[in-house]
Motif scaffolding. Sequence first.
Motif, PDB file in Angstrom:
ATOM      1  N   VAL A   1     -39.513  23.392 -25.375  1.00 17.86           N
ATOM      2  CA  VAL A   1     -39.277  23.146 -24.047  1.00 17.86           C
ATOM      3  C   VAL A   1     -39.193  24.781 -23.475  1.00 17.86           C
ATOM      4  CG1 VAL A   1     -37.939  22.017 -22.069  1.00 17.86           C
ATOM      5  CG2 VAL A   1     -38.742  20.872 -23.914  1.00 17.86           C
ATOM      6  N   ALA A   2     -39.644  25.022 -22.323  1.00 19.38           N
ATOM      7  CA  ALA A   2     -39.289  26.150 -21.617  1.00 19.38           C
ATOM      8  C   ALA A   2     -38.630  25.908 -20.224  1.00 19.38           C
ATOM      9  CB  ALA A   2     -40.592  27.034 -21.308  1.00 19.38           C
ATOM     10  N   ALA A   3     -37.679  26.687 -19.863  1.00 19.28           N
ATOM     11  CA  ALA A   3     -36.946  26.471 -18.890  1.00 19.28           C
ATOM     12  C   ALA A   3     -36.656  27.699 -17.978  1.00 19.28           C
ATOM     13  CB  ALA A   3     -35.583  25.664 -18.963  1.00 19.28           C
ATOM     14  N   VAL A   4     -36.523  27.759 -16.461  1.00 16.88           N
ATOM     15  CA  VAL A   4     -35.916  28.944 -15.797  1.00 16.88           C
ATOM     16  C   VAL A   4     -35.214  28.494 -14.987  1.00 16.88           C
ATOM     17  CG1 VAL A   4     -38.280  30.190 -16.321  1.00 16.88           C
ATOM     18  CG2 VAL A   4     -38.149  28.705 -14.277  1.00 16.88           C
ATOM     19  N   CYS A   5     -34.225  29.373 -14.400  1.00 15.96           N
ATOM     20  CA  CYS A   5     -33.201  29.151 -13.540  1.00 15.96           C
ATOM     21  C   CYS A   5     -32.819  30.266 -12.889  1.00 15.96           C
ATOM     22  CB  CYS A   5     -31.997  28.503 -14.126  1.00 15.96           C
ATOM     23  SG  CYS A   5     -30.726  27.925 -12.932  1.00 15.96           S
ATOM     24  N   THR A   6     -32.900  30.352 -11.488  1.00 12.53           N
ATOM     25  CA  THR A   6     -32.281  31.542 -10.744  1.00 12.53           C
ATOM     26  C   THR A   6     -30.844  31.502 -10.258  1.00 12.53           C
ATOM     27  OG1 THR A   6     -32.885  30.606  -8.456  1.00 12.53           O
ATOM     28  CG2 THR A   6     -34.715  31.780  -9.669  1.00 12.53           C
TER      29      THR A   6
ATOM     30  N   ASP B   1     -23.096  35.761 -12.617  1.00 10.88           N
ATOM     31  CA  ASP B   1     -23.425  34.159 -12.569  1.00 10.88           C
ATOM     32  C   ASP B   1     -24.296  33.838 -13.862  1.00 10.88           C
ATOM     33  OD1 ASP B   1     -21.643  33.819 -10.522  1.00 10.88           O
ATOM     34  OD2 ASP B   1     -23.178  33.716  -9.031  1.00 10.88           O
ATOM     35  N   ALA B   2     -25.267  34.644 -13.898  1.00 13.35           N
ATOM     36  CA  ALA B   2     -26.193  34.085 -14.794  1.00 13.35           C
ATOM     37  C   ALA B   2     -25.719  34.598 -16.367  1.00 13.35           C
ATOM     38  CB  ALA B   2     -27.438  35.260 -14.720  1.00 13.35           C
ATOM     39  N   ALA B   3     -25.066  35.793 -16.425  1.00 13.99           N
ATOM     40  CA  ALA B   3     -24.337  36.070 -17.653  1.00 13.99           C
ATOM     41  C   ALA B   3     -23.176  35.180 -18.132  1.00 13.99           C
ATOM     42  CB  ALA B   3     -23.970  37.700 -17.591  1.00 13.99           C
ATOM     43  N   GLY B   4     -22.594  34.473 -16.983  1.00 16.71           N
ATOM     44  CA  GLY B   4     -21.499  33.738 -17.292  1.00 16.71           C
ATOM     45  C   GLY B   4     -22.169  32.117 -17.885  1.00 16.71           C
ATOM     46  N   ALA B   5     -23.306  31.778 -17.321  1.00 22.20           N
ATOM     47  CA  ALA B   5     -23.937  30.689 -17.645  1.00 22.20           C
ATOM     48  C   ALA B   5     -24.288  30.854 -19.371  1.00 22.20           C
ATOM     49  CB  ALA B   5     -25.237  30.566 -16.785  1.00 22.20           C
TER      50      ALA B   5
ATOM     51  N   SER C   1     -22.915  32.733 -21.436  1.00 26.93           N
ATOM     52  CA  SER C   1     -21.753  32.698 -22.361  1.00 26.93           C
ATOM     53  C   SER C   1     -21.236  31.334 -22.397  1.00 26.93           C
ATOM     54  CB  SER C   1     -20.640  33.599 -21.513  1.00 26.93           C
ATOM     55  OG  SER C   1     -19.260  33.622 -22.335  1.00 26.93           O
ATOM     56  N   ASP C   2     -21.268  30.612 -21.468  1.00 28.66           N
ATOM     57  CA  ASP C   2     -20.752  28.960 -21.386  1.00 28.66           C
ATOM     58  C   ASP C   2     -21.772  28.197 -22.497  1.00 28.66           C
ATOM     59  OD1 ASP C   2     -18.854  29.535 -20.056  1.00 28.66           O
ATOM     60  OD2 ASP C   2     -19.918  28.680 -18.235  1.00 28.66           O
ATOM     61  N   MET C   3     -22.981  28.722 -22.550  1.00 32.00           N
ATOM     62  CA  MET C   3     -24.199  28.195 -23.534  1.00 32.00           C
ATOM     63  C   MET C   3     -23.714  28.247 -24.772  1.00 32.00           C
ATOM     64  SD  MET C   3     -27.958  28.470 -21.973  1.00 32.00           S
ATOM     65  CE  MET C   3     -27.909  29.449 -20.472  1.00 32.00           C
ATOM     66  N   ARG C   4     -23.326  29.566 -25.327  1.00 30.14           N
ATOM     67  CA  ARG C   4     -23.192  29.852 -26.548  1.00 30.14           C
ATOM     68  C   ARG C   4     -21.632  29.314 -26.874  1.00 30.14           C
ATOM     69  NH1 ARG C   4     -25.819  34.490 -28.666  1.00 30.14           N
ATOM     70  NH2 ARG C   4     -25.019  33.297 -30.646  1.00 30.14           N
ATOM     71  N   MET C   5     -20.833  29.331 -26.042  1.00 29.69           N
ATOM     72  CA  MET C   5     -19.813  28.525 -26.355  1.00 29.69           C
ATOM     73  C   MET C   5     -19.782  27.027 -26.783  1.00 29.69           C
ATOM     74  SD  MET C   5     -17.176  30.811 -26.601  1.00 29.69           S
ATOM     75  CE  MET C   5     -16.567  32.471 -25.954  1.00 29.69           C
ATOM     76  N   CYS C   6     -20.596  26.663 -26.022  1.00 27.06           N
ATOM     77  CA  CYS C   6     -21.116  25.084 -26.166  1.00 27.06           C
ATOM     78  C   CYS C   6     -21.915  24.724 -27.425  1.00 27.06           C
ATOM     79  CB  CYS C   6     -21.644  24.392 -24.943  1.00 27.06           C
ATOM     80  SG  CYS C   6     -20.433  24.343 -23.546  1.00 27.06           S
ATOM     81  N   ALA C   7     -22.305  25.895 -28.131  1.00 22.03           N
ATOM     82  CA  ALA C   7     -23.290  25.703 -29.232  1.00 22.03           C
ATOM     83  C   ALA C   7     -24.591  25.173 -28.845  1.00 22.03           C
ATOM     84  CB  ALA C   7     -22.775  24.977 -30.289  1.00 22.03           C
TER      85      ALA C   7
ATOM     86  N   ILE D   1     -27.792  19.696 -21.330  1.00 21.34           N
ATOM     87  CA  ILE D   1     -26.563  20.591 -21.247  1.00 21.34           C
ATOM     88  C   ILE D   1     -26.512  21.834 -20.423  1.00 21.34           C
ATOM     89  CG2 ILE D   1     -24.873  21.580 -22.832  1.00 21.34           C
ATOM     90  CD1 ILE D   1     -25.523  19.425 -25.002  1.00 21.34           C
ATOM     91  N   THR D   2     -27.902  22.542 -20.889  1.00 18.75           N
ATOM     92  CA  THR D   2     -27.813  23.758 -20.105  1.00 18.75           C
ATOM     93  C   THR D   2     -28.022  23.497 -18.754  1.00 18.75           C
ATOM     94  OG1 THR D   2     -29.253  24.607 -22.324  1.00 18.75           O
ATOM     95  CG2 THR D   2     -29.580  25.821 -20.113  1.00 18.75           C
ATOM     96  N   GLU D   3     -28.873  22.737 -18.349  1.00 16.31           N
ATOM     97  CA  GLU D   3     -29.045  22.568 -16.798  1.00 16.31           C
ATOM     98  C   GLU D   3     -27.591  22.172 -16.203  1.00 16.31           C
ATOM     99  OE1 GLU D   3     -31.405  19.930 -13.655  1.00 16.31           O
ATOM    100  OE2 GLU D   3     -31.279  19.309 -15.524  1.00 16.31           O
ATOM    101  N   SER D   4     -26.788  21.659 -16.936  1.00 12.86           N
ATOM    102  CA  SER D   4     -25.431  21.319 -16.390  1.00 12.86           C
ATOM    103  C   SER D   4     -24.478  22.555 -16.124  1.00 12.86           C
ATOM    104  CB  SER D   4     -24.618  20.368 -17.083  1.00 12.86           C
ATOM    105  OG  SER D   4     -23.258  20.076 -16.570  1.00 12.86           O
ATOM    106  N   ILE D   5     -24.784  23.463 -17.258  1.00  9.87           N
ATOM    107  CA  ILE D   5     -23.877  24.808 -17.238  1.00  9.87           C
ATOM    108  C   ILE D   5     -24.435  25.655 -16.178  1.00  9.87           C
ATOM    109  CG2 ILE D   5     -23.644  26.799 -18.602  1.00  9.87           C
ATOM    110  CD1 ILE D   5     -23.443  24.990 -21.020  1.00  9.87           C
ATOM    111  N   CYS D   6     -25.737  25.628 -16.142  1.00 11.10           N
ATOM    112  CA  CYS D   6     -26.567  26.568 -15.027  1.00 11.10           C
ATOM    113  C   CYS D   6     -25.984  26.081 -13.615  1.00 11.10           C
ATOM    114  CB  CYS D   6     -27.753  26.442 -15.209  1.00 11.10           C
ATOM    115  SG  CYS D   6     -28.378  27.491 -16.670  1.00 11.10           S
ATOM    116  N   ILE D   7     -26.186  24.919 -13.308  1.00 12.11           N
ATOM    117  CA  ILE D   7     -25.710  24.483 -11.997  1.00 12.11           C
ATOM    118  C   ILE D   7     -24.314  24.890 -11.776  1.00 12.11           C
ATOM    119  CG2 ILE D   7     -25.475  22.665 -10.474  1.00 12.11           C
ATOM    120  CD1 ILE D   7     -28.488  23.618 -11.088  1.00 12.11           C
TER     121      ILE D   7
END
Length: 590
Positions: free
Chosen positions: A315-320, A326-330, A332-338, A407-413
């Motif tokens: 699955v591919a995804a994009v988010c602005t 903000d993007a880098a913070g997302a 970092s949170d993704m990595r922390m949430c494995a 999970i990723t969408e939630s983190i990005c939002i």
Amino acid sequence: MNHQQLQVRLTRVLVRRSSHRILNNWYLQQTRPLFSLRRFPRPLSTSTTNNSNNSTKSTVGHNSNTINPKFISELQSTSPHIQINTNKYDLLIRGRGESYHPIAPPAAILTPSSTRDVSTILKLCNKYAVPVVPFGCGTSVEGHVSALTPGSVCLDMKLFKSIGDGYGNDDDDAETDHDDEHENGHEHEHEHEHGDSLKDPCITVGAGVTRLELNEYLRHSGMQFMVDPGADASIGGMVACGASGTTAVKYGTMRDNILSIQCVLPNGTVAKCGTRALKSSAGYDLVSLMTGSEGTLGVITHVTVKLHPIPDCTVAAVCTFDTLYDAAGAVSDMRMCAVDVQRCELLDGRSVEAFVKYTAASNSSSNRSSNNSGSGSGSGSNMEIKPTLFLEFTGPSQTAVEEQVKITESICISSNGSNFQFTADEAERKSLWAARHQLYYASIALRSGADSAIVTDACVPLSAFAQVLTETVKDVEAQGVVGPCFGHAGDGNFHCILPIIGCRDSDSDIDSDSRDSEEYLQKLHLVNDNLIWRTIAAGGTCTGEHGVGYGKIAYLEKQYGKGGVEMMRMIKRGLDPNNIMNPNKVVIIN
């Protein structure tokens, strides 16, 4: 500005103006104090290297690029089947690569077809002090394949195309530490394996095999080689440069995907490094030593690489985002949430703008040449000019992947992201990722007349990624140059593409008006230097995946200190006392 920064900036300008003669002499003096800017250093006329077994002198004149005739004579008499090519066009290609640095062609191209051939060549090169520059596909960007020492030979590894044949059938005639296996007839079981019948998640390939050739061979096996540097580089070259790419966030770099290496040392000794076992604690880690050695310690002939299952669902995804922070913070949170992300790429607003313009221009050109108005329509027209995160998820099932996407969408939002889109359809995936895949050409097209680019490369701890990338974007704007920035956000690696006009013709007689001015080039090098200094200050590295070559030698001491660089020199002197292997790369040996 400190003394070291001044030295790097001034030498960048000098390198662009110098001929290969001046270039070589200057790099030989890198360990000396800052030279006077009033005149160039006096060039060396000859270089003599003494071998303990032979005192023959090798003339390496800066005004002529010729090889010791005794070397050629003995090579032809002992191994007449080895190809020797002196075609001027081929020499230029072998000395160029994809680097923006001045071209330095070798004096001849040798094309071995076996490990035994490589051993023979290196013995003679060591005997007659002939410099050797190994060559894979020529996709490196820091001057790795430039023959800085006149009289050098290029060792083209294009004939090493074996796949799944172990280390080949010529080892019994070379000086190896495992000869008795062949003498006793104990061939490795994997030497006759096929792509559709792998016994282990690994395979042995010749150094000249490219990653796409390997994956084509494996297409029916359900397995794949996952390191993707973008270019269709050779496996041997990827090992030598310590390459990685967009999939490193999940599968690691080249260093993480090698089990064993066969290489030939400067004196002709054939060495086996590593095994097919997934782990080992036996002796020094020679595999890691040769990985990233850039042809300065020996010639890699065969590599056993790890393979990974081809995922069932992608699955591919994009988010602005409004800001890079903000993007880098997302991320970092993704990595922390494995979150199990396979690719994680971040483009700044300038990169997205480059793609939008590139797509519009391509569509306009396509529409003029075709009545089909839909032909060539791209996804760039409706993209927001904002920092954009490009993601790819893989897994064994759609359910497993969808969970990661949610999970990723939630983190990005929650990180102020917007317009989160995802798809599993292959055509739609390619459309979503088009901006990332076409970024290099889009960036060059962003500057009218540009024909090449300086592609910077640095890697920082994830905690510093947003700050360093943001400061680089501001620096590009302050200097008034074109330079889209993007990064492999999942591992802190980032690049800035700085388009150049007239780079490929820097040694020709074209009109100087068709090239960049020295003032503009100075600004580009200033952006690159500032980028690297702030990266090192943040605890990062001057190169995450491109390697050192000779383009980044000046930064190593700042990164590792004098002790670290001297340790590298000691290793180089120990394995290559006559300094014949790709001299004046990585470290300088006087």
